[in-house]
Write an enzyme that holds these catalytic residues in place. Structure first.
Site, PDB file in Angstrom:
ATOM      1  N   HIS A 181      39.182 -12.084  70.720  1.00 43.88           N
ATOM      2  CA  HIS A 181      38.962 -11.815  69.291  1.00 43.88           C
ATOM      3  C   HIS A 181      38.985 -13.126  68.501  1.00 43.88           C
ATOM      4  O   HIS A 181      38.111 -13.363  67.649  1.00 43.88           O
ATOM      5  CB  HIS A 181      40.061 -10.863  68.806  1.00 43.88           C
ATOM      6  CG  HIS A 181      40.045 -10.582  67.330  1.00 43.88           C
ATOM      7  ND1 HIS A 181      39.579  -9.401  66.805  1.00 43.88           N
ATOM      8  CD2 HIS A 181      40.456 -11.328  66.270  1.00 43.88           C
ATOM      9  CE1 HIS A 181      39.698  -9.429  65.485  1.00 43.88           C
ATOM     10  NE2 HIS A 181      40.232 -10.591  65.139  1.00 43.88           N
ATOM     11  N   GLU A 182      39.966 -13.980  68.789  1.00 40.52           N
ATOM     12  CA  GLU A 182      40.079 -15.249  68.059  1.00 40.52           C
ATOM     13  C   GLU A 182      38.946 -16.206  68.428  1.00 40.52           C
ATOM     14  O   GLU A 182      38.447 -16.938  67.574  1.00 40.52           O
ATOM     15  CB  GLU A 182      41.447 -15.889  68.325  1.00 40.52           C
ATOM     16  CG  GLU A 182      42.637 -15.052  67.877  1.00 40.52           C
ATOM     17  CD  GLU A 182      42.522 -14.589  66.430  1.00 40.52           C
ATOM     18  OE1 GLU A 182      41.952 -15.328  65.603  1.00 40.52           O
ATOM     19  OE2 GLU A 182      42.991 -13.473  66.131  1.00 40.52           O
ATOM     20  N   HIS A 185      35.938 -15.599  66.328  1.00 35.78           N
ATOM     21  CA  HIS A 185      36.001 -16.242  65.008  1.00 35.78           C
ATOM     22  C   HIS A 185      35.608 -17.716  65.108  1.00 35.78           C
ATOM     23  O   HIS A 185      34.966 -18.256  64.203  1.00 35.78           O
ATOM     24  CB  HIS A 185      37.416 -16.121  64.440  1.00 35.78           C
ATOM     25  CG  HIS A 185      37.762 -14.754  63.931  1.00 35.78           C
ATOM     26  ND1 HIS A 185      36.935 -14.024  63.110  1.00 35.78           N
ATOM     27  CD2 HIS A 185      38.870 -13.983  64.124  1.00 35.78           C
ATOM     28  CE1 HIS A 185      37.510 -12.865  62.808  1.00 35.78           C
ATOM     29  NE2 HIS A 185      38.677 -12.814  63.426  1.00 35.78           N
TER      30      HIS A 185
END
Length: 670
Positions: A181-182, A185
């Protein structure tokens, strides 16, 4: 939505954000002007027409200030917001590290023996290698909450921040989901948008901080002044007004922040599922946040300022409309549509077993990585001596161009397994060395050593002139171990070492880069892989601003011609092959006049500048360029390992992370 569409969307969102915040500043100017006019009108010092024509308080207030006064107020408010934002930008100039340190994060060192810390470092390393990016530094926050964030202006200065509660309470699969998920980003341009939000909102908050300061100072001065002196009361009134105005602006700014952030969290969740092909991982992490007594609330004075950066809601809220993240149940439902609504209890000491029976990729025959068949093209690196282009690599394979473009920032489970295998194949002493800034230099030195003993000894002799005897003796075993690494481990070794090399001071970095130039230019020949490795190191440790992505491919005729000519000659045995490769590349580009350059006209220092300019292409223009590059190296239907790694190195210079191409790598079983 692919990598380039995400990048373009982030660029458009940034423009929308700037517009929204500009409107917020206009609103602040209007509110401040009205407050000042009301104060002046009530004090009896307004413009004469305010009392002559005023029938109500509102009409009197509207005529209380002159146009000149209004302009001064507008200039003052704009200046305060601008200077406040600029001040915060400068504070965050070091990128993600500044955020991590503000949140109380501690940089995790590779030598750690703590099982939790080792687990998260392994997960981050695997995700980075599978994605084709340098390993970002990991900062640990000693907080029992389950949360994490990615911060930075660009992938090269990105960091991962994670709480102790996150790595202690989540299983390895769940951690992998959070880190994926990170990483989404990082890849999709969200980080830069987040950093700009922090700075711009701080500029608005400064008005309130000034008001708060005036209130405190007026209270202090009222204790020592005469009772006849009314100035503290006036200052207090002004301070109260600025406090209300500033925090009102911050309230609406946070509404903008929440609106910008929420939708991106859904996209990052979806990307994490794509990365890991395991919806249970990230869904399990979200469920444990819901079941945990600590949840995801962070206990740090800066938690609210950076709330839009976290994996999950990091602050307690009184109004849902201020939430920077969608509700947990909504996020889980999107990942697992059949979820029954039950939350999982967070289990301390979660299972950390990482063996999943993945296919193992073996070593190549041990030996030095550089081939020795020279070509004759005159080339230079930086402003150094003239050198000769050398082709490397002799491992055949195959690759699909469309698949390559789709996999940018989208590693598959096979690539994650491959990353695990690479990490297992790297010699323990090299793995340890990659985690220390001093020793990591030795890894890069070793990768640049020549295959021939005579030339290798000459390189080491030249290197000894730039290092002390004790330094050379200490890193000499690392240099030789690195030189023996298999060809497919070269980029993973560089990617592992980048984090440590970033810890070098600017002076130390310059000395390190000078040593690389000495090794490369020792034989007056520069192989493309030598140049590409130098480019990767320089691009990822150099502190620089992210380029503006505003240029069109049609503006880049000369730069594209130089790049495609370079690639055409890379695997060509004779001129006809080079011409065929160049023709393949031309078919994917929009140029009418596109000619293969002569070998002797290709200069690497010119190529350096060309790559910098090509990195300014609009995001949606880059796939066309990468497709042309792929067609060029694949003109004969084969892809050598060295060609695949060179392609990845050039793509790195364009900020397009290419995962390892498994079809082009040697596979063995054990």
């Amino acid at each position: 939505m692919n990598f380039f569409e995400h990048q373009d969307r982030a660029r458009r969102k940034t423009k929308q954000l700037v517009l929204l915040l500009a409107l917020a500043v206009v609103a602040l100017i209007a509110i401040t002007t009205f407050a000042a006019a009301a104060l002046v009108y009530l004090s009896g010092n307004a413009e004469p027409q305010a009392y002559e024509h005023a029938h109500t308080f509102w009409s009197g207030t509207l005529h209380a200030l002159s146009v000149q006064s209004f302009l001064w107020i507008a200039l003052a408010v704009t200046s305060v917001v601008f200077l406040g934002s600029l001040f915060r930008f400068m504070q965050l100039g070091s990128g993600g590290r500044a955020i991590a340190e503000a949140m109380g994060g501690r940089l995790l060192l590779g030598q750690t023996t703590d099982p939790d810390e080792r687990k998260i470092l392994n997960v981050v390393e695997e995700m980075a290698i599978a994605s084709g990016t340098p390993v970002p530094p990991v900062y640990l926050m000693e907080d029992d909450a389950i949360n994490a964030f990615a911060a930075g202006y660009r992938p090269q200065d990105a960091v991962i921040g994670i709480t102790r509660g996150c790595i202690h309470q989540l299983s390895r699969d769940e951690l992998q989901g959070v880190i994926a998920h990170e990483f989404s980003h990082i890849f999709h341009g969200d980080m830069r948008l987040n950093m700009r939000l922090v700075a711009l909102l701080y500029g608005i908050l400064v008005i309130g901080l000034i008001g708060e300061f005036l209130l405190r100072s007026s209270r202090a001065s009222s204790l020592v002044r005469s009772s006849r002196d009314k100035s503290p009361g006036g200052i207090m009134l002004v301070g109260l007004g600025l406090l209300i105005i500033g925090y009102t602006g911050t309230f609406f700014g946070n509404l903008i922040k929440a609106a910008v952030s929420r939708q991106r969290e859904f996209l990052a969740d979806a990307s994490a599922v794509q990365f890991t092909r395991n919806p249970d991982g990230i869904a399990g992490a979200l469920k444990k946040i819901g079941a945990s007594s600590e949840g995801s609330t962070l206990h740090n004075e800066h938690a609210a300022e950076f709330s839009h950066m976290y994996f999950s809601q990091g602050v307690r809220l009184f109004f849902n409309m201020m939430a920077t993240h969608p509700p947990l149940d909504e996020r889980i439902k999107r990942i697992q549509p059949r979820w029954n609504g039950q939350l999982e209890t967070a289990l301390h000491g979660a299972n950390t077993n990482t063996n999943k029976g993945s296919k193992t990729f073996g070593d190549e025959t041990a030996g030095f990585a550089h081939a020795a068949t020279p070509n004759t093209a005159s080339m230079t690196i930086n402003s150094g001596a003239t050198a000769t282009l050398v082709d490397v690599g002799d491992i055949n394979g195959g690759i699909d161009i469309n698949t390559t473009l789709q996999q940018i920032a989208q590693p598959t489970t096979a690539q994650l397994s491959y990353a695990q295998t690479c990490l297992n194949q790297i010699a323990p002493e090299l793995k340890t060395a990659s985690q220390d800034a001093f020793s990591a230099r030795g890894i890069i030195f070793g990768l640049l050593l020549d295959a021939h003993a005579e030339q290798r000894n000459r390189q080491l002799a030249l290197l000894s002139e730039h290092l002390t005897t004790s330094e050379l003796q200490t890193i000499n075993p690392i240099i030789h171990a690195s030189a023996l690494a298999a060809i497919h481990l070269r980029l993973p070794l560089i990617e592992l070492s980048i984090t440590a090399l970033k810890q070098l001071s600017e002076a130390q970095q310059q000395d390190f880069l000078s040593c690389l130039n000495v090794l490369i230019q020792a034989d007056q020949k520069v192989s493309l892989m030598e140049w590409a490795m130098y480019r990767i190191v320089l691009h990822n440790i150099r502190r620089e601003q992210q380029p503006l992505r505003t240029r069109s491919l049609l503006e880049m005729h000369e730069d594209c011609q130089l790049l495609m000519s370079l690639l055409a000659y890379t695997g060509a045995r004779h001129q006809t092959e080079a011409e065929n490769a160049f023709a393949q590349a031309s078919s994917a580009l929009p140029f009418k006049q596109f000619t293969l350059l002569a070998r002797t006209s290709i200069k690497l220092d010119v190529m350096d500048a060309a790559l910098e300019r090509l990195n300014q292409l609009k995001p949606l223009q880059k796939p066309q360029l990468l497709k042309a590059m792929s067609l060029c190296v694949m003109h004969d239907g084969k892809l050598h390992t060295a060609e695949a790694e060179l392609f990845r190195a050039l793509a790195d210079g364009l900020d397009c992370p290419i995962p390892p191409q498994l079809q082009a790598l040697p596979i063995t079983t054990r």
